[in-house]
Design an enzyme around this catalytic site. Structure first.
Site, short mmCIF file in Angstrom:
data_model
loop_
_atom_site.label_atom_id
_atom_site.label_comp_id
_atom_site.label_asym_id
_atom_site.label_seq_id
_atom_site.Cartn_x
_atom_site.Cartn_y
_atom_site.Cartn_z
N GLU A 161 36.53 101.94 8.00
CA GLU A 161 35.31 101.55 7.30
C GLU A 161 35.30 100.12 6.76
O GLU A 161 35.34 99.89 5.54
CB GLU A 161 35.02 102.54 6.16
N GLU A 185 35.42 110.96 10.89
CA GLU A 185 35.15 111.64 9.62
C GLU A 185 33.74 112.19 9.61
O GLU A 185 32.80 111.55 10.06
CB GLU A 185 35.26 110.68 8.41
N ARG A 223 44.34 113.28 11.93
CA ARG A 223 44.17 111.87 11.60
C ARG A 223 44.68 111.64 10.18
O ARG A 223 44.15 112.23 9.24
CB ARG A 223 42.69 111.49 11.70
N HIS A 258 43.72 102.32 5.52
CA HIS A 258 42.72 103.11 4.81
C HIS A 258 42.72 102.65 3.35
O HIS A 258 42.99 103.42 2.44
CB HIS A 258 43.00 104.60 4.97
N ASN A 309 32.65 107.34 11.28
CA ASN A 309 32.62 108.17 10.08
C ASN A 309 31.16 108.33 9.69
O ASN A 309 30.44 107.34 9.52
CB ASN A 309 33.35 107.47 8.93
C1 PNW Z 1 34.83 107.65 3.22
N1 PNW Z 1 29.48 104.98 0.75
O1 PNW Z 1 34.46 106.91 2.11
C2 PNW Z 1 36.34 107.45 3.32
O2 PNW Z 1 36.78 107.05 4.59
C3 PNW Z 1 37.14 108.60 2.81
O3 PNW Z 1 38.39 108.12 2.39
C4 PNW Z 1 36.37 109.29 1.69
O4 PNW Z 1 37.12 110.24 1.01
C5 PNW Z 1 35.15 109.91 2.34
O5 PNW Z 1 34.39 108.94 3.05
C6 PNW Z 1 34.22 110.62 1.36
O6 PNW Z 1 33.67 109.70 0.45
C7 PNW Z 1 33.19 106.48 1.82
O7 PNW Z 1 29.25 104.69 -0.45
C8 PNW Z 1 32.93 106.14 0.51
O8 PNW Z 1 28.59 104.85 1.63
C9 PNW Z 1 31.70 105.64 0.14
C10 PNW Z 1 30.72 105.49 1.11
C11 PNW Z 1 30.98 105.83 2.43
C12 PNW Z 1 32.21 106.33 2.78
#
Ligand code: PNW
Length: 465
Positions: free
Chosen positions: A168, A370, A79, A123, A296
């Site tokens: 997301e 994810e 992905r 993304h 995710n």
């Molecule tokens: C996801 N939160 O990000 C993203 O899809 C990725 O690009 C990222 O690297 C990965 O998770 C790890 O962080 C998030 O604050 C960032 O809840 C923040 C949150 C959730 C997902």
């Protein structure tokens, strides 16, 4: 037949995931124009250490090496995301041949290695030129996204079997427009609601375009879900956990699967003067049937009702308003280990949220797009990376996944986040999620223990309990 206690179907799609801005680098190479993340990263104070994605893992120039790693792992699917401003530098209209050539090459290399390409169309790297016209606050951006998506279907539709529209939407809207942590860094509740609606609309319009092309592939959206376990069975705590699920999960999943926003939460927002800009026909587009739901998942928490209701300050910012609406306390249960990004390791929450999705949305085909852990362990004296916390995280979450599968959840595959250490958004390069270590000075790649753990899982079709 394997004698392992934890077994997966032979056709379960294992693999790994990345995203364009986090790994590609080559930010100004071959005609790519800036995205909102290039701008945000350059704004002092937005990203730790002033890190940017200018070079990142330089995957733009190391794509053979990265595909070789996937092959070595035994991945059946990869992905990755397309950088909108690399393939369409003006956000709309003409495509950039060099940008298209890069993804064409990546897709060809994957096919040669026997790995199915899985594309995320968005993304988070909105072309800056579209942001200058209002970005996701501007309804036109949903239409621009659909036109960009349609062009990608035209170019890559025959060679890409799996597509995800938006990664997301909660992060795109709330984290980026209410909490200000991500680009463009706004802190306004109305903005978050408008952006949430426009990203869902963008998704719906893209699905419609995909269907019109009658392609053989599958399409869906990839929301992040969270789990709010009631702290106790006290009805107030149960109600608090439901409000948390409304905010994080149902706000996006109800429109997608039921064609409506959660009513109680909508009424709460309205009392604070914030409204969803729904127009005629939007909800039908948003709830167009998809082929799979990307999930995710990273963490969960316990939700407890507050003993005294939250009072709104005189001039509430977006988060104060959201706090007042949610009216819940997040309880850290002592004894929970945390990853290096501070997120609780809570595999039971993974199991529970998968069952919840099964029951709440009619057991849709789910792909875990994810899941993974931040473990900053670097190379030891032996040159190897013994990332024991990440190995344990994967092991425990794979067991939870297996429990959900055995409980009847329609689970199709899993792409571990992430293939390589990369630009972890507002945290910069200081937070590592990779199965493969990246030395950000030499850009050398070193598979970690977790890489070998996943490699064995894939080869064996299961693991020890
Ligand atoms: C996801 N939160 O990000 C993203 O899809 C990725 O690009 C990222 O690297 C990965 O998770 C790890 O962080 C998030 O604050 C960032 O809840 C923040 C949150 C959730 C997902």
């Amino acid at each position: 037949m394997s004698s392992l206690p934890i077994r997966f179907p032979a056709d379960f799609l294992w693999g790994s995931a990345t995203s364009a801005y986090q790994i590609e680098g080559a930010a100004a190479t071959d005609g790519r124009t800036p995205s909102i993340w290039d701008t945000f990263a350059r704004t002092p104070g937005c990203v730790e250490g002033g890190d940017t994605g200018d070079v990142a893992c330089d995957s733009y120039h190391r794509v053979e090496e990265d595909v070789a790693l996937l092959k070595q792992m035994g991945a059946r699917v990869y992905r990755f995301s397309i950088s909108w401003s690399r393939v369409m530098p003006e956000g709309r209209g003409a495509t950039n041949p060099a940008g298209i050539a890069y993804y064409r090459r990546l897709i060809a290399l994957l096919h040669e290695a026997g790995i199915a390409p899985m594309v995320t169309l968005y993304h988070w790297d909105l072309p800056q030129c579209l942001h200058d016209e209002g970005g996701w606050l501007n309804r036109q951006t949903a239409h621009d996204f659909a036109a960009y998506a349609n062009r990608m279907f035209e170019v890559f539709g025959e060679t890409v079997p799996y597509w995800f529209t938006i990664n997301e939407p909660w992060c795109v809207s709330f984290l980026s427009h209410a909490m200000g942590h991500h680009a463009p860094g706004a802190r306004d509740l109305q903005q978050a609601l408008t952006v949430a609606h426009h990203t869902l609309l963008a998704h719906g319009l893209a699905v419609k375009a995909f269907r019109q092309r009658q392609l053989g592939g599958k399409i869906g959206i990839a929301p992040n879900v969270d789990w709010r376990e009631p702290f106790s069975q006290h009805p107030d705590d149960v109600a608090a956990s439901e409000r948390g699920l409304d905010w994080f999960n149902r706000w996006f999943l109800d429109p997608l699967y039921h064609g409506r926003y959660p009513e109680a939460l909508q009424a709460h927002y309205a009392r604070l003067g914030a409204h969803v800009p729904v127009q005629d026909g939007d909800m039908a587009l948003i709830s167009m049937p998809t082929d799979m739901l990307g999930i995710n998942f990273y963490t969960g928490s316990y939700a407890m009702a507050r003993h005294t209701p939250v009072a709104l300050p005189e001039q509430p910012d977006a988060m104060a308003k959201i706090d007042a609406v949610l009216d819940l306390a997040t309880v850290n249960v002592p004894g929970f280990a945390k990853t290096d990004i501070g997120w609780d390791i809570f595999p039971e929450a993974f199991y529970k949220v998968l069952l919840w999705l099964r029951d709440e949305y009619g057991n849709p085909p789910v792909f875990i797009t994810e899941n993974g852990a931040c473990d900053n362990t670097g190379p030891s004296d032996d040159g190897q990376v013994h990332d024991a916390v990440r190995v344990a995280y994967y092991h425990r979450h794979v067991i939870a996944l297996n429990r959900a599968l055995r409980s009847g959840c329609d689970l199709r595959g899993y792409t571990a986040w992430s293939l390589i250490d990369n630009f972890e958004w507002a945290f910069g390069y200081g937070k590592r999620f990779g199965l493969v270590h990246v030395d950000f000075t030499t850009l050398a790649r070193t598979p970690k223990d977790s890489f070998r753990w996943l490699q064995r899982l894939i080869a064996d079709g299961g693991c020890e309990a």
